[in-house]
Design an enzyme around this catalytic site. Structure first.
Site, PDB file in Angstrom:
ATOM      1  N   HIS A 158      -4.151 -11.472   9.385  1.00  7.70           N
ATOM      2  CA  HIS A 158      -3.816 -10.057   9.508  1.00  7.70           C
ATOM      3  C   HIS A 158      -2.523  -9.770   8.743  1.00  7.70           C
ATOM      4  O   HIS A 158      -1.821 -10.693   8.314  1.00  7.70           O
ATOM      5  CB  HIS A 158      -3.643  -9.671  10.975  1.00  7.70           C
ATOM      6  CG  HIS A 158      -2.489 -10.350  11.642  1.00  7.70           C
ATOM      7  ND1 HIS A 158      -2.640 -11.502  12.381  1.00  7.70           N
ATOM      8  CD2 HIS A 158      -1.161 -10.072  11.660  1.00  7.70           C
ATOM      9  CE1 HIS A 158      -1.451 -11.893  12.833  1.00  7.70           C
ATOM     10  NE2 HIS A 158      -0.536 -11.030  12.406  1.00  7.70           N
ATOM     11  N   LEU A 159      -2.200  -8.477   8.609  1.00 12.58           N
ATOM     12  CA  LEU A 159      -0.931  -8.039   8.037  1.00 12.58           C
ATOM     13  C   LEU A 159      -0.232  -7.191   9.086  1.00 12.58           C
ATOM     14  O   LEU A 159      -0.749  -6.161   9.529  1.00 12.58           O
ATOM     15  CB  LEU A 159      -1.149  -7.227   6.755  1.00 12.58           C
ATOM     16  CG  LEU A 159      -1.743  -8.007   5.587  1.00 12.58           C
ATOM     17  CD1 LEU A 159      -3.256  -7.836   5.555  1.00 12.58           C
ATOM     18  CD2 LEU A 159      -1.132  -7.578   4.261  1.00 12.58           C
ATOM     19  N   SER A 160       0.928  -7.616   9.512  1.00 18.29           N
ATOM     20  CA  SER A 160       1.631  -6.955  10.607  1.00 18.29           C
ATOM     21  C   SER A 160       2.208  -5.607  10.186  1.00 18.29           C
ATOM     22  O   SER A 160       2.741  -5.453   9.092  1.00 18.29           O
ATOM     23  CB  SER A 160       2.767  -7.845  11.112  1.00 18.29           C
ATOM     24  OG  SER A 160       2.268  -9.009  11.723  1.00 18.29           O
ATOM     25  N   TYR A 218      10.950  -4.156  10.529  1.00 21.75           N
ATOM     26  CA  TYR A 218      12.100  -4.567   9.722  1.00 21.75           C
ATOM     27  C   TYR A 218      12.437  -3.518   8.668  1.00 21.75           C
ATOM     28  O   TYR A 218      11.575  -2.773   8.207  1.00 21.75           O
ATOM     29  CB  TYR A 218      11.804  -5.908   9.044  1.00 21.75           C
ATOM     30  CG  TYR A 218      11.386  -6.971  10.026  1.00 21.75           C
ATOM     31  CD1 TYR A 218      12.302  -7.528  10.905  1.00 21.75           C
ATOM     32  CD2 TYR A 218      10.053  -7.387  10.096  1.00 21.75           C
ATOM     33  CE1 TYR A 218      11.912  -8.489  11.831  1.00 21.75           C
ATOM     34  CE2 TYR A 218       9.662  -8.348  11.006  1.00 21.75           C
ATOM     35  CZ  TYR A 218      10.590  -8.889  11.874  1.00 21.75           C
ATOM     36  OH  TYR A 218      10.203  -9.827  12.784  1.00 21.75           O
ATOM     37  N   PRO A 236      10.566  -4.860   4.903  1.00 23.30           N
ATOM     38  CA  PRO A 236       9.513  -5.800   5.287  1.00 23.30           C
ATOM     39  C   PRO A 236       8.810  -6.435   4.102  1.00 23.30           C
ATOM     40  O   PRO A 236       8.717  -5.844   3.020  1.00 23.30           O
ATOM     41  CB  PRO A 236       8.537  -4.927   6.081  1.00 23.30           C
ATOM     42  CG  PRO A 236       8.744  -3.552   5.537  1.00 23.30           C
ATOM     43  CD  PRO A 236      10.200  -3.468   5.184  1.00 23.30           C
ATOM     44  N   PHE A 268       5.227  -7.529   3.503  1.00 26.05           N
ATOM     45  CA  PHE A 268       3.864  -7.482   4.039  1.00 26.05           C
ATOM     46  C   PHE A 268       3.077  -8.659   3.474  1.00 26.05           C
ATOM     47  O   PHE A 268       3.082  -8.909   2.270  1.00 26.05           O
ATOM     48  CB  PHE A 268       3.199  -6.165   3.667  1.00 26.05           C
ATOM     49  CG  PHE A 268       3.926  -4.962   4.197  1.00 26.05           C
ATOM     50  CD1 PHE A 268       3.899  -4.660   5.548  1.00 26.05           C
ATOM     51  CD2 PHE A 268       4.655  -4.147   3.348  1.00 26.05           C
ATOM     52  CE1 PHE A 268       4.585  -3.563   6.059  1.00 26.05           C
ATOM     53  CE2 PHE A 268       5.339  -3.045   3.838  1.00 26.05           C
ATOM     54  CZ  PHE A 268       5.309  -2.750   5.188  1.00 26.05           C
ATOM     55  N   HIS A 269       2.381  -9.365   4.339  1.00 25.71           N
ATOM     56  CA  HIS A 269       1.716 -10.592   3.912  1.00 25.71           C
ATOM     57  C   HIS A 269       0.647 -11.016   4.909  1.00 25.71           C
ATOM     58  O   HIS A 269       0.616 -10.549   6.048  1.00 25.71           O
ATOM     59  CB  HIS A 269       2.750 -11.717   3.771  1.00 25.71           C
ATOM     60  CG  HIS A 269       3.416 -12.032   5.065  1.00 25.71           C
ATOM     61  ND1 HIS A 269       4.482 -11.310   5.544  1.00 25.71           N
ATOM     62  CD2 HIS A 269       3.144 -12.969   6.006  1.00 25.71           C
ATOM     63  CE1 HIS A 269       4.845 -11.797   6.724  1.00 25.71           C
ATOM     64  NE2 HIS A 269       4.038 -12.797   7.028  1.00 25.71           N
TER      65      HIS A 269
END
Length: 267
Positions: free
Chosen positions: A122-124, A204, A207, A209-210
């Site tokens: 997933h990507l938070s 954050y 951020p 994203f990952h």
């Protein structure tokens, strides 16, 4: 920045609904009696020491055995009635993606053998926060309202990076987003508004994203950055059709709270 922290991987367990409601208890001896019934004698008999020794007099908290979840340490203490909550975009792994992941993990394990594959991808869009049970549905409804106007979009995640959580008790190998960053920032902006409305921690400031691919206990950045990171990036760049494989359509935002999942489709 390769040390961008992650706290979206909390290991806090879910709570059963029965545990979240307060249960009223009557005091011993306070039960009613029928009219005309003689009162019970008030004399109390001593409790044997063998019985007293069975109870410590202190209520024990929930068991938090890190060996039961791969050695992970909670980001915040488990407390009855608290539900760990996380907002993210799910990443559905295809067969070709898993083939690429096998190659990356095999190479990375030559540097850090204890690395293991993530169970889901997933990507938070948020940090892991705590909600009381009675706030879950109102929180999700407000979140749905904020997500209602967002369109689906494509993003590409093809840059290998190394991350740790805030406490530096876990290390992750991830694929960072290289296109679609602006759309993720717009989503996070709305998620942050919801968090502020419920007085919760926002995401954050800058951020990364990952999609996290693998993880291990401890801070393994020194072993994974440098030569290992370069070799992993070469595998991604040279993998057949990696450009198309790692270009993904974001179709929904998902909220996980304890053992409950809520899906918000994008338009």
């Amino acid at each position: 920045m390769s040390e961008a922290p992650l706290v979206g991987y909390s290991s806090s367990g879910s709570e059963d609904e029965a545990e979240t409601a307060a249960v009223g208890r009557s005091k011993p001896g306070s039960g009613g009696r029928h009219c005309g019934q003689n009162p019970l004698p008030t004399q109390r008999f001593p409790v044997p020491d063998s019985v007293l020794s069975m109870f410590s007099g202190v209520e024990e908290g929930p068991e938090d055995d890190s060996t039961k979840h791969g050695g992970r340490i909670r980001s915040f203490p488990h407390e009855r009635g608290n539900w760990a909550t996380h907002i993210y975009i799910p990443y559905e792994a295809k067969e070709e993606f898993l083939e690429l992941l096998d190659m990356l993990l095999h190479r990375a394990q030559t540097f850090v053998p204890r690395l293991v594959q993530m169970e889901e991808f997933h990507l938070s869009l948020s940090q892991s926060v705590v909600l009381r049970h009675h706030w879950i549905l109102p929180f999700v409804q407000v979140l749905k309202d904020h997500m209602a106007s967002f369109q689906r979009f494509f993003f590409t995640a093809n840059q290998v990076k190394i991350y740790t959580n805030q406490e530096k008790t876990r290390t992750f190998i991830g694929l960072e987003v290289s296109s679609g960053h602006a759309q993720f920032l717009d989503l996070v902006s709305e998620v942050d508004r919801v968090m502020e409305e419920f007085d919760l921690t926002t995401f954050y400031q800058d951020p990364s994203f990952h999609v996290s691919l693998a993880w291990c206990v401890g801070d393994a950045r020194l072993q994974l950055e440098g030569q290992c990171l370069r070799e992993l990036q070469e595998i991604v760049d040279e993998f057949e059709d990696s450009e198309m494989l790692l270009r993904v359509l974001a179709e929904q935002v998902r909220c996980k709270s304890g053992n409950k999942f809520f899906s918000m489709p994008l338009k």
